[in-house]
Design a protein around this motif. Structure first.
Motif, PDB file in Angstrom:
ATOM      1  N   LYS A  41       0.834  -1.209   0.000  1.00  0.00           N
ATOM      2  CA  LYS A  41       0.000   0.000   0.000  1.00  0.00           C
ATOM      3  C   LYS A  41       0.874   1.267   0.000  1.00  0.00           C
ATOM      4  N   PRO A  42       1.558   1.518  -1.114  1.00  0.00           N
ATOM      5  CA  PRO A  42       2.528   2.629  -1.181  1.00  0.00           C
ATOM      6  C   PRO A  42       1.939   3.996  -0.849  1.00  0.00           C
ATOM      7  N   GLN A  43       0.672   4.239  -1.187  1.00  0.00           N
ATOM      8  CA  GLN A  43       0.080   5.546  -0.894  1.00  0.00           C
ATOM      9  C   GLN A  43      -0.030   5.786   0.607  1.00  0.00           C
ATOM     10  N   VAL A  44      -0.287   4.730   1.360  1.00  0.00           N
ATOM     11  CA  VAL A  44      -0.343   4.858   2.816  1.00  0.00           C
ATOM     12  C   VAL A  44       1.052   5.132   3.363  1.00  0.00           C
ATOM     13  N   ILE A  45       2.059   4.435   2.830  1.00  0.00           N
ATOM     14  CA  ILE A  45       3.438   4.639   3.270  1.00  0.00           C
ATOM     15  C   ILE A  45       3.850   6.085   3.023  1.00  0.00           C
ATOM     16  N   GLU A  46       3.501   6.604   1.863  1.00  0.00           N
ATOM     17  CA  GLU A  46       3.858   7.980   1.527  1.00  0.00           C
ATOM     18  C   GLU A  46       3.309   8.969   2.552  1.00  0.00           C
ATOM     19  N   LEU A  47       2.058   8.769   2.948  1.00  0.00           N
ATOM     20  CA  LEU A  47       1.440   9.667   3.923  1.00  0.00           C
ATOM     21  C   LEU A  47       2.106   9.533   5.291  1.00  0.00           C
ATOM     22  N   LEU A  48       2.499   8.322   5.654  1.00  0.00           N
ATOM     23  CA  LEU A  48       3.166   8.125   6.950  1.00  0.00           C
ATOM     24  C   LEU A  48       4.545   8.784   6.972  1.00  0.00           C
ATOM     25  N   LEU A  49       5.258   8.740   5.856  1.00  0.00           N
ATOM     26  CA  LEU A  49       6.566   9.380   5.791  1.00  0.00           C
ATOM     27  C   LEU A  49       6.444  10.898   5.846  1.00  0.00           C
ATOM     28  N   VAL A  50       5.318  11.416   5.341  1.00  0.00           N
ATOM     29  CA  VAL A  50       5.071  12.859   5.402  1.00  0.00           C
ATOM     30  C   VAL A  50       4.987  13.342   6.844  1.00  0.00           C
ATOM     31  N   THR A  51       4.589  12.473   7.743  1.00  0.00           N
ATOM     32  CA  THR A  51       4.529  12.850   9.160  1.00  0.00           C
ATOM     33  C   THR A  51       5.834  12.531   9.891  1.00  0.00           C
ATOM     34  N   THR A  52       6.579  11.542   9.422  1.00  0.00           N
ATOM     35  CA  THR A  52       7.787  11.118  10.138  1.00  0.00           C
ATOM     36  C   THR A  52       8.934  12.112   9.993  1.00  0.00           C
ATOM     37  N   LEU A  53       9.291  12.468   8.764  1.00  0.00           N
ATOM     38  CA  LEU A  53      10.444  13.343   8.544  1.00  0.00           C
ATOM     39  C   LEU A  53      10.258  14.721   9.176  1.00  0.00           C
ATOM     40  N   PRO A  54       9.134  15.405   8.991  1.00  0.00           N
ATOM     41  CA  PRO A  54       8.960  16.691   9.671  1.00  0.00           C
ATOM     42  C   PRO A  54       9.052  16.589  11.197  1.00  0.00           C
ATOM     43  N   THR A  55       8.546  15.490  11.742  1.00  0.00           N
ATOM     44  CA  THR A  55       8.649  15.308  13.195  1.00  0.00           C
ATOM     45  C   THR A  55      10.105  15.213  13.633  1.00  0.00           C
ATOM     46  N   MET A  56      10.914  14.522  12.850  1.00  0.00           N
ATOM     47  CA  MET A  56      12.332  14.402  13.173  1.00  0.00           C
ATOM     48  C   MET A  56      13.020  15.766  13.124  1.00  0.00           C
ATOM     49  N   ILE A  57      12.716  16.553  12.101  1.00  0.00           N
ATOM     50  CA  ILE A  57      13.311  17.888  11.974  1.00  0.00           C
ATOM     51  C   ILE A  57      12.861  18.778  13.122  1.00  0.00           C
ATOM     52  N   PHE A  58      11.592  18.706  13.453  1.00  0.00           N
ATOM     53  CA  PHE A  58      11.040  19.517  14.537  1.00  0.00           C
ATOM     54  C   PHE A  58      11.664  19.132  15.872  1.00  0.00           C
ATOM     55  N   ALA A  59      11.824  17.839  16.103  1.00  0.00           N
ATOM     56  CA  ALA A  59      12.412  17.366  17.357  1.00  0.00           C
ATOM     57  C   ALA A  59      13.878  17.766  17.468  1.00  0.00           C
ATOM     58  N   GLN A  60      14.593  17.726  16.363  1.00  0.00           N
ATOM     59  CA  GLN A  60      16.012  18.075  16.339  1.00  0.00           C
ATOM     60  C   GLN A  60      16.233  19.589  16.319  1.00  0.00           C
ATOM     61  N   ARG A  61      15.191  20.341  15.974  1.00  0.00           N
ATOM     62  CA  ARG A  61      15.289  21.784  15.728  1.00  0.00           C
ATOM     63  C   ARG A  61      16.275  22.040  14.600  1.00  0.00           C
ATOM     64  N   GLY A  62      16.254  21.180  13.613  1.00  0.00           N
ATOM     65  CA  GLY A  62      17.148  21.240  12.466  1.00  0.00           C
ATOM     66  C   GLY A  62      17.199  19.860  11.834  1.00  0.00           C
ATOM     67  N   PHE A  63      18.088  19.673  10.860  1.00  0.00           N
ATOM     68  CA  PHE A  63      18.165  18.369  10.211  1.00  0.00           C
ATOM     69  C   PHE A  63      18.902  17.371  11.098  1.00  0.00           C
ATOM     70  N   PRO A  64      18.321  16.181  11.272  1.00  0.00           N
ATOM     71  CA  PRO A  64      18.989  15.160  12.093  1.00  0.00           C
ATOM     72  C   PRO A  64      20.157  14.531  11.348  1.00  0.00           C
TER      73      PRO A  64
END
Length: 328
Positions: A41-64
């Motif tokens: 289900k690639p479309q579901v994976i795409e949506l999940l990655l849209v939430t994962t990467l920004p969360t990582m950047i936000f948590a790091q306050r920059g690029f991890p």
């Protein structure tokens, strides 16, 4: 005389029954690989990655760290793909009935159930190893929890038993933000739980409009999605309530001292749009000539809402200080 009769007698029934069934022609390698991809289900994976990467950047306050980022995204995608593949394996009986899913690989015969099951387990194990060694074992454990919730809690326990299936089963889709946060900071903190709750509250107003569109499909498959067992009026009322709750929850990052001007402005703007369209759906649902195309508009808008919200989350740390005192 008897020999003449015997020579013209039809073949015994046992011989007919023992004739081998015609074999299905082999599936070409390229099509086989595409079938494995569709199983995830690639479309579901795409949506999940849209939430994962920004969360990582936000948590790091920059690029991890690049290695951590790649391992988390790859491992998270594999965990989501394994969940989708297990779901296709378990639901292959109802997928044959529903028009929306009748082209899935296990229905068309491009993959056998055994192939799908082996693939699912392989992907699940690899996802845990990638997350564990590439990020940390807390992220890996959360990946296991995500698979468990989607496969066991949602697919096996809730989906065919209750109209609240997507509410509690949807928790599986909330785990990517926890995985991303844990991968960067090695723990789970309150902002991550707020983002987890945002996706939890967003899932029903995202999926219930889709169930309104495919109401007949779910009824024929005897799957009690709310849109299939309740009136359009009741479903739209629930969509409005959850849409409001989603937007309010998304703004909790402001008083917590994490959100800056970019995130706050986008959360208010696209949140207001999301709530407005939910109310439009509610008004249309009161009519006898209700058209489910409006429900699909809310479905597509919900994806746009979540995407823009998390894009703003990723941009926010680079633009300026939060509106309130930063509490990290």
């Amino acid at each position: 005389m008897s020999s003449s009769v015997e020579s013209h007698s039809p073949a015994p029934a046992a011989d007919v029954r023992s004739a081998p069934a015609p074999e299905r022609p082999p599936v070409p390698l390229g099509r086989k690989l595409r079938a494995y991809l569709e199983l995830t289900k690639p479309q579901v994976i795409e949506l999940l990655l849209v939430t994962t990467l920004p969360t990582m950047i936000f948590a790091q306050r920059g690029f991890p760290d690049l290695t951590t980022m790649i391992a988390t995204l790859v491992g998270g995608a594999m965990a989501a793909g394994a969940s989708g593949a297990f779901n296709c394996y378990i639901d292959r009986d109802i997928d044959r009935i529903m028009k929306r899913t009748e082209r899935r690989p296990l229905v068309t015969g491009e993959l056998t159930p055994r192939e799908a099951l082996v693939f699912s387990w392989t992907l699940a194990v690899l996802s845990v190893l990638v997350l564990g060694f590439g990020a940390n074992w807390l992220a890996a454990g959360l990946g296991v929890a995500a698979i468990f919730f989607y496969v066991v809690v949602y697919t096996l326990i809730l989906k065919r038993r209750t109209e609240q299936n997507i509410v509690w089963g949807g928790i599986a889709g909330c785990f990517p933000v926890l995985i991303g946060w844990a991968a960067v900071r090695g723990t789970v903190e309150w902002p991550a739980l707020v983002l987890f709750t945002v996706i939890f509250l967003w899932t029903p107003p995202h999926y219930w409009p889709l169930s309104m569109k495919y109401k007949r499909d779910y009824q024929e498959a005897d799957v009690p999605m709310l849109g299939a067992v309740a009136s359009a009026r009741l479903v739209s009322n629930q969509v409005v309530l959850y849409a409001w709750a989603t937007v309010v929850c998304s703004l909790l990052l402001v008083p917590m001292g994490w959100a800056g001007i970019v995130y706050t402005a986008v959360a208010l703007g696209v949140g207001g749009w999301f709530v407005w369209e939910a109310h439009v759906l509610q008004r249309r649902a009161q009519r006898e000539d209700f058209d489910d195309r409006k429900a699909m508009k809310v479905f597509h808008l919900s994806i746009t809402y979540l995407t823009l919200l998390f894009v703003a989350l990723a941009i926010d740390p680079f633009v300026g200080v939060p509106l309130m005192r930063f509490g990290a």
